[in-house]
Design a protein around this motif. Structure first.
Motif, PDB file in Angstrom:
ATOM      1  N   THR A 128       0.828  -1.198   0.000  1.00 38.01           N
ATOM      2  CA  THR A 128       0.000   0.000   0.000  1.00 38.01           C
ATOM      3  C   THR A 128       0.866   1.251   0.000  1.00 38.01           C
ATOM      4  OG1 THR A 128      -0.177  -0.027   2.426  1.00 38.01           O
ATOM      5  CG2 THR A 128      -1.943  -1.102   1.179  1.00 38.01           C
ATOM      6  N   LEU A 129       0.231   2.366  -0.319  1.00 37.15           N
ATOM      7  CA  LEU A 129       0.895   3.653  -0.376  1.00 37.15           C
ATOM      8  C   LEU A 129       0.115   4.632   0.502  1.00 37.15           C
ATOM      9  CD1 LEU A 129       3.042   5.519  -1.746  1.00 37.15           C
ATOM     10  CD2 LEU A 129       1.339   5.934  -3.538  1.00 37.15           C
ATOM     11  N   LEU A 130       0.821   5.394   1.323  1.00 35.39           N
ATOM     12  CA  LEU A 130       0.196   6.387   2.189  1.00 35.39           C
ATOM     13  C   LEU A 130       0.385   7.762   1.575  1.00 35.39           C
ATOM     14  CD1 LEU A 130       1.631   5.096   5.604  1.00 35.39           C
ATOM     15  CD2 LEU A 130      -0.383   4.278   4.341  1.00 35.39           C
ATOM     16  N   LEU A 137      -6.667  16.027   3.750  1.00 33.50           N
ATOM     17  CA  LEU A 137      -7.085  14.661   3.429  1.00 33.50           C
ATOM     18  C   LEU A 137      -5.876  13.742   3.411  1.00 33.50           C
ATOM     19  CD1 LEU A 137      -9.628  12.978   2.417  1.00 33.50           C
ATOM     20  CD2 LEU A 137      -8.650  13.265   0.139  1.00 33.50           C
ATOM     21  N   TRP A 138      -6.052  12.530   3.897  1.00 34.26           N
ATOM     22  CA  TRP A 138      -5.022  11.497   3.765  1.00 34.26           C
ATOM     23  C   TRP A 138      -5.676  10.216   3.266  1.00 34.26           C
ATOM     24  CZ3 TRP A 138      -5.913   7.152   6.591  1.00 34.26           C
ATOM     25  CH2 TRP A 138      -6.703   7.276   7.747  1.00 34.26           C
ATOM     26  N   GLN A 139      -4.890   9.402   2.569  1.00 31.35           N
ATOM     27  CA  GLN A 139      -5.422   8.183   1.962  1.00 31.35           C
ATOM     28  C   GLN A 139      -4.458   7.019   2.115  1.00 31.35           C
ATOM     29  OE1 GLN A 139      -5.938   9.577  -2.116  1.00 31.35           O
ATOM     30  NE2 GLN A 139      -8.125   9.938  -1.771  1.00 31.35           N
ATOM     31  N   VAL A 140      -5.035   5.832   2.124  1.00 26.15           N
ATOM     32  CA  VAL A 140      -4.273   4.590   1.989  1.00 26.15           C
ATOM     33  C   VAL A 140      -4.703   3.989   0.660  1.00 26.15           C
ATOM     34  CG1 VAL A 140      -3.745   2.323   2.941  1.00 26.15           C
ATOM     35  CG2 VAL A 140      -4.237   4.233   4.486  1.00 26.15           C
ATOM     36  N   LEU A 149      -8.216   2.744  -0.566  1.00 17.17           N
ATOM     37  CA  LEU A 149      -8.740   1.736   0.346  1.00 17.17           C
ATOM     38  C   LEU A 149      -9.390   2.383   1.567  1.00 17.17           C
ATOM     39  CD1 LEU A 149      -5.665  -0.681   0.293  1.00 17.17           C
ATOM     40  CD2 LEU A 149      -7.713  -0.786  -1.124  1.00 17.17           C
ATOM     41  N   LEU A 150      -8.741   3.404   2.099  1.00 15.43           N
ATOM     42  CA  LEU A 150      -9.210   4.118   3.280  1.00 15.43           C
ATOM     43  C   LEU A 150      -8.799   5.576   3.163  1.00 15.43           C
ATOM     44  CD1 LEU A 150      -7.977   1.550   5.953  1.00 15.43           C
ATOM     45  CD2 LEU A 150     -10.369   1.919   5.333  1.00 15.43           C
ATOM     46  N   GLU A 151      -9.520   6.452   3.849  1.00 16.73           N
ATOM     47  CA  GLU A 151      -9.117   7.857   3.874  1.00 16.73           C
ATOM     48  C   GLU A 151      -9.675   8.540   5.114  1.00 16.73           C
ATOM     49  OE1 GLU A 151     -12.428  10.021   1.038  1.00 16.73           O
ATOM     50  OE2 GLU A 151     -10.581   9.320   0.094  1.00 16.73           O
ATOM     51  N   VAL A 169      -1.232   3.512  10.978  1.00 14.90           N
ATOM     52  CA  VAL A 169      -0.930   4.667  10.145  1.00 14.90           C
ATOM     53  C   VAL A 169      -1.065   5.894  11.027  1.00 14.90           C
ATOM     54  CG1 VAL A 169      -1.708   6.100   8.238  1.00 14.90           C
ATOM     55  CG2 VAL A 169      -1.624   3.641   7.965  1.00 14.90           C
ATOM     56  N   SER A 170      -0.023   6.699  11.073  1.00 17.10           N
ATOM     57  CA  SER A 170      -0.022   7.918  11.882  1.00 17.10           C
ATOM     58  C   SER A 170       0.074   9.118  10.953  1.00 17.10           C
ATOM     59  CB  SER A 170       1.164   7.899  12.853  1.00 17.10           C
ATOM     60  OG  SER A 170       1.048   8.924  13.810  1.00 17.10           O
TER      61      SER A 170
END
Length: 230
Positions: A128-130, A137-140, A149-151, A169-170
């Motif tokens: 995965t990429l962070l 906004l942040w995303q996985v 996948l997630l945000e 994830v921090s």
């Protein structure tokens, strides 16, 4: 034999892990930052010495090397995954693909990125990429493609995003706002994760409804008594 992650409210499939994907997750746990200047990304080897450069354009704002791939984030929010040429990858100490494979792997854009400058990039667990953006906004995302996948979102532009030793994830913003998300499931062995799912949520998604199901008989991750002799 596939583990899937669904959104509870919508039923939308967010993530899946098959035995093949679990075995093929080859991204390094930490990506290598890349120096950007005058539209060029300068790569470095494990000793920190320059090993080559790639033209990325003046709109590029941040870049990260993940093995034989270069991830580039742009001012308008797009994120591009570029395969490195085999010779350049070898010079930088990465295990390169064959020339034929490299030629067939064209650069591609990640889906679902916002219209905000990319401010943070990092390698996440299990391929995965962070990503973090100036909007907070942040995303996985999965490097192989598909929607995020997630945000989530923090107050202020994302300054740093990383995976902790505990598999979380921090996220840290420029004004000190923080968020954490437990992604330990993405780092666990396939069978260990599947057994946990069977124990805590023995359900299958069928025609938009969660239906209780027993452990599939004969599954390689099931009880020994059901698998028979090896």
């Amino acid at each position: 034999g596939t583990v899937r992650l669904f959104a509870v409210r919508t039923g939308k499939a967010l993530w899946r892990l098959s035995p093949q994907a679990a075995a093929a997750a080859a991204l390094p746990s930490r990506g290598e930052r890349v120096h950007l200047a005058k539209g060029r990304a300068t790569l470095h080897d494990a000793r920190g010495a320059p090993c080559g450069a790639v033209v990325v354009g003046a709109r590029a704002r941040i870049a990260l090397r993940l093995g034989t791939r270069l991830v580039v984030g742009f001012a308008e929010g797009s994120v591009e995954i570029r395969p490195l040429a085999p010779r350049l990858a070898r010079r930088c100490g990465a295990q390169s693909k064959t020339t034929k494979e490299a030629q067939s792997s064209a650069p591609r854009l990640l889906e679902g990125t916002p219209s905000a400058t990319v401010t943070a990039l990092a390698a996440g667990p299990t391929g995965t990429l962070l990503l973090g953006y100036a909007s907070g906004l942040w995303q996985v995302a999965e490097v192989g493609g598909g929607p995020p996948l997630l945000e989530g979102k923090v107050h202020g532009a994302v300054r740093r995003i990383w995976t902790t030793a505990k598999g979380e994830v921090s996220v840290l913003s420029e004004v000190g706002d923080r968020q954490r998300l437990d992604l330990d499931a993405l780092q666990r062995p396939y069978c260990a994760l599947l057994r946990q799912v069977w124990a805590t949520a023995p359900l299958a998604w069928e025609r938009g409804v969660a239906v209780e199901r027993a452990i599939p008989r004969g599954h390689r991750c099931g009880p020994v008594s059901q698998r028979g002799r090896p």
